[in-house]
Write an enzyme that holds these catalytic residues in place. Structure first.
Site, PDB file in Angstrom:
ATOM      1  N   ASN A   1      -0.238   4.528  -0.181  1.00 21.91           N
ATOM      2  CA  ASN A   1      -0.811   5.800   0.290  1.00 21.91           C
ATOM      3  C   ASN A   1      -1.538   5.696   1.629  1.00 21.91           C
ATOM      4  OD1 ASN A   1      -2.958   4.349  -0.563  1.00 21.91           O
ATOM      5  ND2 ASN A   1      -3.864   5.945  -1.839  1.00 21.91           N
TER       6      ASN A   1
ATOM      7  N   ASP B   1      -9.371 -16.523 -16.212  1.00 20.34           N
ATOM      8  CA  ASP B   1     -10.183 -16.995 -15.097  1.00 20.34           C
ATOM      9  C   ASP B   1     -11.268 -17.969 -15.572  1.00 20.34           C
ATOM     10  OD1 ASP B   1     -10.682 -16.362 -12.164  1.00 20.34           O
ATOM     11  OD2 ASP B   1     -12.688 -16.022 -12.973  1.00 20.34           O
TER      12      ASP B   1
ATOM     13  N   HIS C   1      -4.112 -17.283  -4.825  1.00 20.97           N
ATOM     14  CA  HIS C   1      -5.006 -16.496  -3.973  1.00 20.97           C
ATOM     15  C   HIS C   1      -6.275 -17.252  -3.581  1.00 20.97           C
ATOM     16  CE1 HIS C   1      -6.616 -16.260  -7.947  1.00 20.97           C
ATOM     17  NE2 HIS C   1      -7.720 -15.708  -7.496  1.00 20.97           N
ATOM     18  N   ASP C   2      -6.476 -18.437  -4.134  1.00 19.53           N
ATOM     19  CA  ASP C   2      -7.667 -19.238  -3.801  1.00 19.53           C
ATOM     20  C   ASP C   2      -7.341 -20.401  -2.874  1.00 19.53           C
ATOM     21  OD1 ASP C   2      -9.279 -17.722  -5.500  1.00 19.53           O
ATOM     22  OD2 ASP C   2      -8.991 -19.083  -7.196  1.00 19.53           O
TER      23      ASP C   2
ATOM     24  N   ASP D   1       0.855  -1.198   0.000  1.00 19.55           N
ATOM     25  CA  ASP D   1       0.000   0.000   0.000  1.00 19.55           C
ATOM     26  C   ASP D   1       0.884   1.239   0.000  1.00 19.55           C
ATOM     27  OD1 ASP D   1      -1.889   1.969   0.428  1.00 19.55           O
ATOM     28  OD2 ASP D   1      -2.111   1.513   2.575  1.00 19.55           O
TER      29      ASP D   1
ATOM     30  N   ASP E   1      -1.806  -1.247  -3.798  1.00 15.36           N
ATOM     31  CA  ASP E   1      -2.115  -0.496  -5.016  1.00 15.36           C
ATOM     32  C   ASP E   1      -0.961  -0.597  -6.014  1.00 15.36           C
ATOM     33  OD1 ASP E   1      -0.203   1.411  -3.979  1.00 15.36           O
ATOM     34  OD2 ASP E   1      -1.817   2.087  -2.644  1.00 15.36           O
TER      35      ASP E   1
ATOM     36  N   ASP F   1      -4.036   3.932   2.780  1.00 18.72           N
ATOM     37  CA  ASP F   1      -5.470   3.673   2.952  1.00 18.72           C
ATOM     38  C   ASP F   1      -5.743   2.210   3.315  1.00 18.72           C
ATOM     39  OD1 ASP F   1      -5.012   2.378   0.591  1.00 18.72           O
ATOM     40  OD2 ASP F   1      -6.615   3.377  -0.543  1.00 18.72           O
TER      41      ASP F   1
ATOM     42  N   GLU G   1      -7.167 -20.941 -16.491  1.00 22.42           N
ATOM     43  CA  GLU G   1      -7.537 -21.563 -15.223  1.00 22.42           C
ATOM     44  C   GLU G   1      -8.682 -22.530 -15.537  1.00 22.42           C
ATOM     45  OE1 GLU G   1      -9.139 -20.602 -10.753  1.00 22.42           O
ATOM     46  OE2 GLU G   1     -10.140 -19.898 -12.540  1.00 22.42           O
TER      47      GLU G   1
ATOM     48  N   ASP H   1      -4.836 -10.661 -15.518  1.00 23.93           N
ATOM     49  CA  ASP H   1      -5.914 -11.602 -15.253  1.00 23.93           C
ATOM     50  C   ASP H   1      -7.057 -11.223 -16.183  1.00 23.93           C
ATOM     51  OD1 ASP H   1      -7.515 -13.549 -13.825  1.00 23.93           O
ATOM     52  OD2 ASP H   1      -6.265 -13.123 -12.069  1.00 23.93           O
TER      53      ASP H   1
HETATM   54  O1  TEU Z   1     -11.563 -19.303  -9.342  1.00 22.45           O
HETATM   55  C1  TEU Z   1     -12.320 -20.306  -9.934  1.00 22.45           C
HETATM   56  C2  TEU Z   1     -12.557 -21.443  -9.101  1.00 22.45           C
HETATM   57  O2  TEU Z   1     -12.578 -22.548  -9.591  1.00 22.45           O
HETATM   58  C3  TEU Z   1     -12.814 -21.149  -7.675  1.00 22.45           C
HETATM   59  O3  TEU Z   1     -14.177 -21.140  -7.454  1.00 22.45           O
HETATM   60  C4  TEU Z   1     -12.161 -22.145  -6.851  1.00 22.45           C
HETATM   61  O4  TEU Z   1     -12.787 -23.389  -6.998  1.00 22.45           O
HETATM   62  C5  TEU Z   1     -12.269 -21.722  -5.434  1.00 22.45           C
HETATM   63  O5  TEU Z   1     -11.778 -20.424  -5.310  1.00 22.45           O
HETATM   64  C6  TEU Z   1     -11.447 -22.625  -4.574  1.00 22.45           C
HETATM   65  O6  TEU Z   1     -11.754 -22.323  -3.277  1.00 22.45           O
HETATM   66  C7  TEU Z   1     -11.471 -18.111 -10.042  1.00 22.45           C
HETATM   67  C8  TEU Z   1     -10.670 -17.105  -9.252  1.00 22.45           C
HETATM   68  O7  TEU Z   1      -9.350 -17.564  -9.117  1.00 22.45           O
HETATM   69  C9  TEU Z   1     -11.354 -16.849  -7.953  1.00 22.45           C
HETATM   70  O8  TEU Z   1     -10.615 -15.982  -7.132  1.00 22.45           O
HETATM   71  C10 TEU Z   1     -12.707 -16.252  -8.264  1.00 22.45           C
HETATM   72  O9  TEU Z   1     -13.438 -16.103  -7.079  1.00 22.45           O
HETATM   73  C11 TEU Z   1     -13.505 -17.114  -9.239  1.00 22.45           C
HETATM   74  O10 TEU Z   1     -12.734 -17.563 -10.346  1.00 22.45           O
HETATM   75  C12 TEU Z   1     -14.626 -16.297  -9.838  1.00 22.45           C
HETATM   76  O11 TEU Z   1     -14.122 -15.325 -10.690  1.00 22.45           O
HETATM   77 CA    CA Z   2      -3.508   2.164  -1.194  1.00 21.93          CA
END
Ligand code: TEU
Ligand code: CA
Length: 573
Positions: free
Chosen positions: A23, A199, A328-329, A21, A29, A25, A255, A98
């Site tokens: 700034n 995605d 991130h998932d 971050d 960013d 907040d 993905e 993405d």
């Molecule tokens: O994720 C797709 C997906 O298959 C997810 O639902 C996954 O099964 C789940 O996150 C696992 O816990 C993509 C993105 O990476 C995710 O961040 C998004 O939420 C999703 O698509 C919808 O765009």
């Molecule tokens: Ca920020």
């Protein structure tokens, strides 16, 4: 096998909201990313994959896009973005965007128009249907809980949303949708971006009859068989390739949740008429079950090896793999398959890294993985930000499937917010992520785990990742070598052999906190390999012995008989 830059690249995923971050907040960013490009250069990665930075109401943290050609206000401006792109390129770092085009936000101008009337020119941009006997058009459940349909009063029809109601699915059957997407992609390519991570691209084509799915524990039907790897998905991607991708020199990864080997050979064929590679989910889904991922199951090593090996050998020469443990998932891999206790945290982080980075494919590092960042110690529901965890908690506890305590344990262990806590830069307040209040809490272990400390310590996880990345650049066998699994039944040891011309690469990884005996395969017995990397700082390895807890090593053997002249000792960058 054809050599290309994206096969020998290492990708680093940035989740912008949690990276840096600039700034105060509390939200990461673009200018924050700019301030850390030098850090990424030092790590040695080739490509950044930027999770969505587009304008979004953030129902699903940017995966619900309301304007594909604008930057999210909290992240900065298009000018900041252009500077970032230029500065990354000046450092030799490419930027992969993405691309979220299975759905948009319900606040996207297309949807705002679409829902106005049945004869609106944008009506067909989305999937609208009449109800069935006053109920939803079919029984599908959405990935984030509840029905996959939402009733819209204005026109008395339902629209499909495989994710949240604020993420209506685009209708890819409509040529105008496809053309609009390709135009938007071309616009970004002309700006100079270097690729796309697409995605849930495996879900863009739906079986048009939209039949009911098999009901699961929630009572809703499974849309999988009718939406995943659907009837026209390859046709659409080939068209996208002709119209956009083939005109630029890009890195592309789809993905593809639900992808099989047979499907991957089409998506990521060496022929190059669709994408470069896919993210498959089989290894991530090994600890899943009836209630999706919500459980405490541990992945069995023999099962993990079987899945990894299947992808390694069956795509060999036909399609290209991507390699990942984290994104991130997913919860942090070190808390899932390694050991995040202070005693073994660094050893197991390095072991997991060795295991992945010596495989064939393009490796992806998720921010903080290079420091051995761990899951977050959640103590209450209000610490969660992720729609998936929060909705699942309510649906499964209110449905009487799990008690609140049980379900809290599951979302704490598997929830996506584990990966989304702020990047730990230093041991100052808020881990150096922000001078304000972060949008999601910093993991309290930042005093021990942070980039500043690790950059200054030669045996840190950070420097270990640097070595792995540098090795890949130096040795073609790591990028292109064939793969063979050794001792498939062991629940302790993951060992494999790579082969390239006359060379062999032996990789040994102990997945436990016990001492485990090992032995070189027969063809390498009595040969002295060059130890490329060791997480115990070993200088050499005998052809049999004992691996210490979470020990990993990779040994290179030259052409038969040439080992005597091969250098021994650790690789130094
Ligand atoms: O994720 C797709 C997906 O298959 C997810 O639902 C996954 O099964 C789940 O996150 C696992 O816990 C993509 C993105 O990476 C995710 O961040 C998004 O939420 C999703 O698509 C919808 O765009
Ligand atoms: Ca920020």
């Amino acid at each position: 096998m054809e050599k290309t830059w994206w096969k020998s690249s290492v990708v680093y995923q940035i989740y912008p909201r949690s990276f840096c971050d600039s700034n105060g907040d509390g939200i990461g960013d673009i200018n924050g990313i700019r301030s850390k490009l030098q850090y990424l250069k030092e790590l040695g990665i080739d490509v950044i994959w930027l999770s969505p930075v587009y304008q979004s109401p953030n129902d699903d943290m940017g995966y619900d896009i309301s304007d594909y050609r604008a930057i999210m206000k909290e992240f900065g401006t298009m000018e900041d973005y252009d500077h970032m792109l230029e500065e990354a390129h000046a450092l030799g770092i490419k930027v992969m965007m993405d691309l979220v085009v299975n759905h948009t936000s319900d606040e996207h101008a297309w949807f705002v128009e679409s829902r106005k009337s049945k004869d609106n020119p944008y009506r067909d941009f989305y999937i609208w249907r009449d109800g069935r006997d006053g109920k939803e058009p079919n029984n599908w459940g959405s990935c984030f809980g509840g029905s996959a349909w939402k009733y819209d009063e204005a026109t008395e029809q339902y629209y499909l949303h495989l994710f949240s109601p604020k993420q209506p699915d685009l209708n890819w059957e409509n040529e105008a949708v496809r053309k609009s997407v390709y135009d938007m992609m071309t616009w970004w390519c002309d700006k100079g971006v270097d690729g796309f991570r697409m995605d849930v691209i495996s879900m863009i084509s739906k079986v048009q009859a939209l039949p009911d799915g098999q009901a699961g524990v929630s009572g809703y039907g499974d849309f999988g068989p009718y939406c995943i790897n659907g009837p026209r998905v390859h046709e659409f991607l080939q068209e996208m390739n002709r119209e956009v991708l083939s005109k630029y020199d890009l890195i592309t990864v789809g993905e593809c949740s639900g992808v099989t080997i047979e499907e991957a050979k089409k998506y990521a064929s060496c022929a190059g008429n669709e994408l470069n590679m896919v993210f498959q989910f089989e290894h991530m889904d090994l600890d899943g079950g009836e209630t999706f991922k919500w459980n405490h199951r541990k992945i069995k090593l023999s099962e993990l090896k079987a899945v990894m090996s299947k992808w390694q050998t069956q795509l060999q020469g036909k399609a290209w793999n991507s390699l990942y443990w984290c994104n991130h998932d997913q919860p942090r891999m070190i808390s899932r398959m390694g050991d995040d206790s202070p005693e073994y945290r660094e050893r197991s982080a390095k072991m997991l890294a060795t295991c992945l980075h010596m495989l064939q494919g393009t490796p992806y590092i998720y921010q903080g993985e290079e420091l051995g960042m761990t899951n977050y110690p959640f103590t209450s529901l209000d610490e969660f930000r992720d729609i998936e965890s929060i909705n699942a908690y309510h649906e499964l506890t209110e449905g009487g499937i799990f008690s609140p305590e049980e379900m809290f344990g599951y979302i704490s262990y598997k929830g996506r917010d584990n990966a989304r806590t702020p990047m730990q830069w230093d041991d100052g307040g808020q881990a150096g992520f922000t001078t304000g209040t972060p949008w999601i809490a910093v993991n309290p272990n930042y005093k021990e785990i942070n980039a500043k400390e690790q950059m200054g310590r030669a045996d840190s996880v950070f420097h270990y990742y640097r070595k792995l990345i540098a090795l890949r650049r130096q040795y073609d066998i790591i990028v292109y070598g064939d793969y063979e699994l050794l001792c498939p039944d062991s629940e302790e040891l993951y060992s494999y052999l790579r082969a390239y011309g006359e060379q062999k690469l032996l990789v040994l990884c102990n997945f436990t906190s016990a001492e485990i005996p090992y032995e070189f395969p027969r063809l390498l017995q009595n040969r002295k390999g060059e130890l490329l990397i060791s997480n115990y700082n070993r200088q050499q390895a005998a052809s049999s012995g004992v691996l210490a807890p979470y020990e990993a090593m990779a040994l290179l053997f030259g052409s038969a008989g040439s080992d005597d002249t091969a250098e021994t000792g650790l690789y130094h960058s």
